[in-house]
Design a protein around this motif. Sequence first.
Motif, PDB file in Angstrom:
ATOM      1  N   THR A 116       0.843  -1.257   0.144  1.00 18.74           N
ATOM      2  CA  THR A 116      -0.105   0.047   0.042  1.00 18.74           C
ATOM      3  C   THR A 116       0.793   1.301  -0.118  1.00 18.74           C
ATOM      4  O   THR A 116       1.864   1.317   0.881  1.00 18.74           O
ATOM      5  CB  THR A 116      -1.046   0.253   1.333  1.00 18.74           C
ATOM      6  OG1 THR A 116      -1.897  -1.133   1.168  1.00 18.74           O
ATOM      7  CG2 THR A 116      -1.699   1.204   1.216  1.00 18.74           C
ATOM      8  N   LEU A 117       0.632   2.029  -0.842  1.00 24.87           N
ATOM      9  CA  LEU A 117       1.650   3.214  -1.077  1.00 24.87           C
ATOM     10  C   LEU A 117       0.880   4.613  -0.796  1.00 24.87           C
ATOM     11  O   LEU A 117      -0.342   4.696  -1.618  1.00 24.87           O
ATOM     12  CB  LEU A 117       2.288   3.362  -2.608  1.00 24.87           C
ATOM     13  CG  LEU A 117       2.804   1.949  -2.839  1.00 24.87           C
ATOM     14  CD1 LEU A 117       3.491   2.071  -4.476  1.00 24.87           C
ATOM     15  CD2 LEU A 117       4.323   1.958  -2.040  1.00 24.87           C
ATOM     16  N   TYR A 118       1.049   5.426  -0.078  1.00 28.16           N
ATOM     17  CA  TYR A 118       0.720   6.788   0.149  1.00 28.16           C
ATOM     18  C   TYR A 118       1.205   7.509  -0.972  1.00 28.16           C
ATOM     19  O   TYR A 118       2.485   8.135  -0.888  1.00 28.16           O
ATOM     20  CB  TYR A 118       0.976   7.479   1.441  1.00 28.16           C
ATOM     21  CG  TYR A 118       0.235   8.144   2.243  1.00 28.16           C
ATOM     22  CD1 TYR A 118      -0.814   8.537   1.626  1.00 28.16           C
ATOM     23  CD2 TYR A 118       0.554   8.622   3.411  1.00 28.16           C
ATOM     24  CE1 TYR A 118      -1.759   9.371   2.269  1.00 28.16           C
ATOM     25  CE2 TYR A 118      -0.176   9.621   4.153  1.00 28.16           C
ATOM     26  CZ  TYR A 118      -1.397   9.868   3.521  1.00 28.16           C
ATOM     27  OH  TYR A 118      -2.174  10.869   4.296  1.00 28.16           O
ATOM     28  N   ALA A 119       0.282   7.899  -1.835  1.00 29.29           N
ATOM     29  CA  ALA A 119       0.583   8.597  -3.127  1.00 29.29           C
ATOM     30  C   ALA A 119       0.280  10.228  -3.005  1.00 29.29           C
ATOM     31  O   ALA A 119       0.882  10.969  -3.601  1.00 29.29           O
ATOM     32  CB  ALA A 119       0.223   7.920  -4.549  1.00 29.29           C
TER      33      ALA A 119
ATOM     34  N   SER B 121      -5.679  11.109  -2.351  1.00 32.49           N
ATOM     35  CA  SER B 121      -6.562  11.801  -1.805  1.00 32.49           C
ATOM     36  C   SER B 121      -7.275  11.224  -0.594  1.00 32.49           C
ATOM     37  O   SER B 121      -8.504  11.110  -0.308  1.00 32.49           O
ATOM     38  CB  SER B 121      -7.824  12.322  -2.709  1.00 32.49           C
ATOM     39  OG  SER B 121      -8.691  13.062  -2.488  1.00 32.49           O
ATOM     40  N   TYR B 122      -6.443  10.640   0.048  1.00 37.92           N
ATOM     41  CA  TYR B 122      -6.479   9.856   1.240  1.00 37.92           C
ATOM     42  C   TYR B 122      -6.387  10.463   2.755  1.00 37.92           C
ATOM     43  O   TYR B 122      -5.367  11.204   2.828  1.00 37.92           O
ATOM     44  CB  TYR B 122      -5.754   8.314   1.298  1.00 37.92           C
ATOM     45  CG  TYR B 122      -5.870   7.820   2.150  1.00 37.92           C
ATOM     46  CD1 TYR B 122      -7.174   6.651   2.449  1.00 37.92           C
ATOM     47  CD2 TYR B 122      -5.125   7.625   3.478  1.00 37.92           C
ATOM     48  CE1 TYR B 122      -7.316   5.902   3.746  1.00 37.92           C
ATOM     49  CE2 TYR B 122      -5.316   7.010   4.731  1.00 37.92           C
ATOM     50  CZ  TYR B 122      -6.212   6.225   4.870  1.00 37.92           C
ATOM     51  OH  TYR B 122      -6.339   5.295   5.884  1.00 37.92           O
ATOM     52  N   GLY B 123      -7.237  10.312   3.482  1.00 36.05           N
ATOM     53  CA  GLY B 123      -7.203  10.991   5.154  1.00 36.05           C
ATOM     54  C   GLY B 123      -7.464   9.782   5.809  1.00 36.05           C
ATOM     55  O   GLY B 123      -8.789   9.444   5.688  1.00 36.05           O
ATOM     56  N   SER B 124      -6.799   9.368   6.746  1.00 40.93           N
ATOM     57  CA  SER B 124      -7.281   8.186   7.632  1.00 40.93           C
ATOM     58  C   SER B 124      -8.558   8.653   8.680  1.00 40.93           C
ATOM     59  O   SER B 124      -9.473   7.779   8.803  1.00 40.93           O
ATOM     60  CB  SER B 124      -6.123   7.801   8.401  1.00 40.93           C
ATOM     61  OG  SER B 124      -6.592   6.658   9.227  1.00 40.93           O
ATOM     62  N   ARG B 125      -8.452  10.041   8.947  1.00 40.12           N
ATOM     63  CA  ARG B 125      -9.450  10.446   9.798  1.00 40.12           C
ATOM     64  C   ARG B 125     -10.767  10.537   9.107  1.00 40.12           C
ATOM     65  O   ARG B 125     -11.938  10.242   9.599  1.00 40.12           O
ATOM     66  CB  ARG B 125      -9.308  11.702  10.426  1.00 40.12           C
ATOM     67  CG  ARG B 125      -8.085  11.642  11.592  1.00 40.12           C
ATOM     68  CD  ARG B 125      -8.036  13.218  11.974  1.00 40.12           C
ATOM     69  NE  ARG B 125      -7.087  12.946  13.314  1.00 40.12           N
ATOM     70  CZ  ARG B 125      -6.866  14.131  14.052  1.00 40.12           C
ATOM     71  NH1 ARG B 125      -7.233  15.327  13.742  1.00 40.12           N
ATOM     72  NH2 ARG B 125      -6.171  13.743  15.085  1.00 40.12           N
TER      73      ARG B 125
END
Length: 248
Positions: free
Chosen positions: A58-61, A136-140
């Motif tokens: 899994t890559l945080y792009a 466009s990812y944010g864990s919260r």
Amino acid sequence: MSETELIKVPQHLAIIMDGNGRWAESKNLPRLEGHRLGSESVEKVVEACSEWGIKELTLYAFSQENWQRPTEEVASLMDLLKIFLAKKRQKLLKNKISLKAIGRLELLPESVLRELTQTIEATRHGDRMILTLALSYGSRQEIIDTANQGIRHAMSLNDPAWRFDEKTFDEWLYTEGRTAPDLLIRTSGERRISNFLLWQLAYAELYFTETLWPDFDEKELKKALLEYQSRERRFGKTPEQIQKGQSS
Ligand code: IPE
Ligand code: IPE
Ligand code: MG
């Protein structure tokens, strides 16, 4: 066993690919060049992971917070992503790697979303490795979205007593209940999580390296994997319990 031999790789590896800007700056180049070189590191790392038998990468792009960067930088990152997706589709297919994406994908430009959907669709039967791009990812945000989904579900059942359990919550996250990362690597010397997989990383081993992402290659990856295999994962148990479990 030699000390440089890989015998136990993580099933799931997650990477915060950081340092493209600083790499470019150190060479007096525009930030975009750092991102361009960074996408070459992605290619190398994807290949090495699938060769070494890692099942999920899994890559945080691109983070939700990255939308705040200058418009031109966001636009060039989106262009690079589009090029990567179009260029790599056949290779992923050939190497039996299935592509997935997590994040607020509806915020991506339409042309990027189209390439992304096509590549996900084309590669969906790949069973050698799952490659997930966090875009466009944010864990919260992911956790809030999941909680809201639960509220809607309880309301649709008209059942105020309905509750999540850990398993259902995990399955309703963007990661849909897939295995949690065993190892998280962050490049560029920063030691933070930056709103990445907060729930899923609960028991991951963390590995930080000073190397900037465009300089990260198979050799650097192997170093991280060797460090990982030397760690004892205890999940709250005592070392004795773990060693007994391994020998039985
Ligand atoms: C990582 O490199 C790439 C993205 C966040 C998209 P950076 O662009 O954050 O590089 P630095 O941290 O400024 O060096
Ligand atoms: C995190 O990197 C996001 C990605 C690698 C895509 P950043 O460089 O944006 O993180 P912060 O803002 O320095 O924590
Ligand atoms: Mg950064």
